[in-house]
Design an enzyme around this catalytic site. Sequence first.
Site: not given
Ligand code: IDP
Length: 156
Positions: A51, A59, A93, A104, A114, A128
């Site tokens: 991440y 967060f 997301t 989702r 999610n 990955e």
């Molecule tokens: P993705 O999982 O759809 O690729 P990413 O932007 O890569 O989305 O974010 C990774 C993970 O971080 C998300 O799946 C979610 O679990 C968490 N996440 C992303 N944005 C937020 C947020 O605004 N608040 C809380 N958790 C978030």
Amino acid sequence: MSMERTIVLVKPDAIQRGLIGEITTRFEKKGLKLIGLKMMELDDVLLREHYAHLADKPFFESLSNFMRSTPVVAMCWEGVECVNAVRLICGITKAREAEAGSIRGDLAMSVSCNVVHASDSVENAEAEVMRFFNEDELHGYDKTEYAHVYADDELA
Ligand code: IDP
Ligand code: MG
């Protein structure tokens, strides 16, 4: 058309809610080939790498705690142009706005909880695969179903 590999993680909320089978079934039914599967605990070092694009978000700490709250199930799937196909099956997301029919969209309501992770590009998917699996944990075999999932020219 290119044969691709991609990573799916079944996240701790899905582990707690008993959704491993439901989630796995969707990729199986799509016609993808499972070449790696394991339960594993993610540590801080791995999560910081995984991440990295979110490291400065407010967060990040709670995301990291969430991802360490239970083991996850890591899967490596293979298929023609499957990186994008798997992202579509997972949905966007913010789960409560994800399209109905997606994992989702059907199974979650939260932005953070999610239920799944999926690699977001061919380049990240390859990184990955290396991050989550050792070479000897990835299995090559002839999936005879491919003959019915794809046309000949798509497999050439
Ligand atoms: P993705 O999982 O759809 O690729 P990413 O932007 O890569 O989305 O974010 C990774 C993970 O971080 C998300 O799946 C979610 O679990 C968490 N996440 C992303 N944005 C937020 C947020 O605004 N608040 C809380 N958790 C978030
Ligand atoms: Mg992502």
